[in-house]
Design a protein around this motif. Sequence first.
Motif: not given
Length: 315
Positions: A96-97, A100, A104, A127, A130, A216, A219-220, A223
Amino acid sequence: MAEIHQLIIQHGKDRARELVPREQRPLVDAAASVLADESRAMGITYSGFCLTALPHKRLADDQTWRRDGHRVTLVVQPGVLLLGGKEKMYGVPYGSRARLILLYLQTKALQSSSREVELGASMRDWMSRMNVSTGGQSYRDVKEQCNRLSACHLTFFWDDLETKGRGSKFAKDSIVVGGLTFTADDDRQGSLWEERVLLSESFFKSLREHPVPVLESAIREISSKSMAIDVYIWLAYRLHSLSEATRISWQSLYAQFGAGYDELRHFKTRFPETLRVALNVYPEAKVEIGREGLTLHPSLPAVASDRRQAALIGM
């Protein structure tokens, strides 16, 4: 997931939590957060990432990643960075990182109409929005994925029927050609947040030509779930452009999303829950799951059409 959204709309979040089983209450919380989002802030991803994706788990550092989607193939090769005067092999970015970070970079590049993206406070704040901590182990995880993204060689191969000559084929160091590498081994965050990143010219061009807006706040809420992110952006790409109901077989779903599952039957057992999580943050989505796979129905876009148009024209 329509029933959870309707419960929230009709009865409010607190009452909706009381009306569902205990294990579904986190879904109510996530859905309520998305429904209550008045800003409707938008992220942008490249269409290729809607049809195929990075791995969910770490691979061997020398292992190449290949994933086939609908008329597109993604190949990601590990690479080498020169850190402190020494070469170091970095494997393919994952989880996931990495997703993300990519989201971004793509969003900020299009918002600024520039290949150069500043990390700094902007990335730290994003971040945090998120639900990703910017200190301790989380910081080290972000730094690791940044180095992997900087080192990897990524190529999208498009089917001519899909692109009609407009597809993308990226060369070596295809996402990032400058910045995004960090040599510090400790948690001094300045080494992360003061960098600038330069996206490759070919990737930036294709991103401008084929952007896909996502919400957004959605996604949060997912995340930390890499597969749910993949399914959500796939639905955001597919559903609003449909003119009629479309069936997707289990075999096709397995080919696109089944990395990490040895057999189709195992994937079929687990995928419905991931789909449920993705649909929970996309209230407008109309999807049915059946014995043969999924049926996608024409749906309102994840980001309202007027906001999509205004944002993309501005880019």
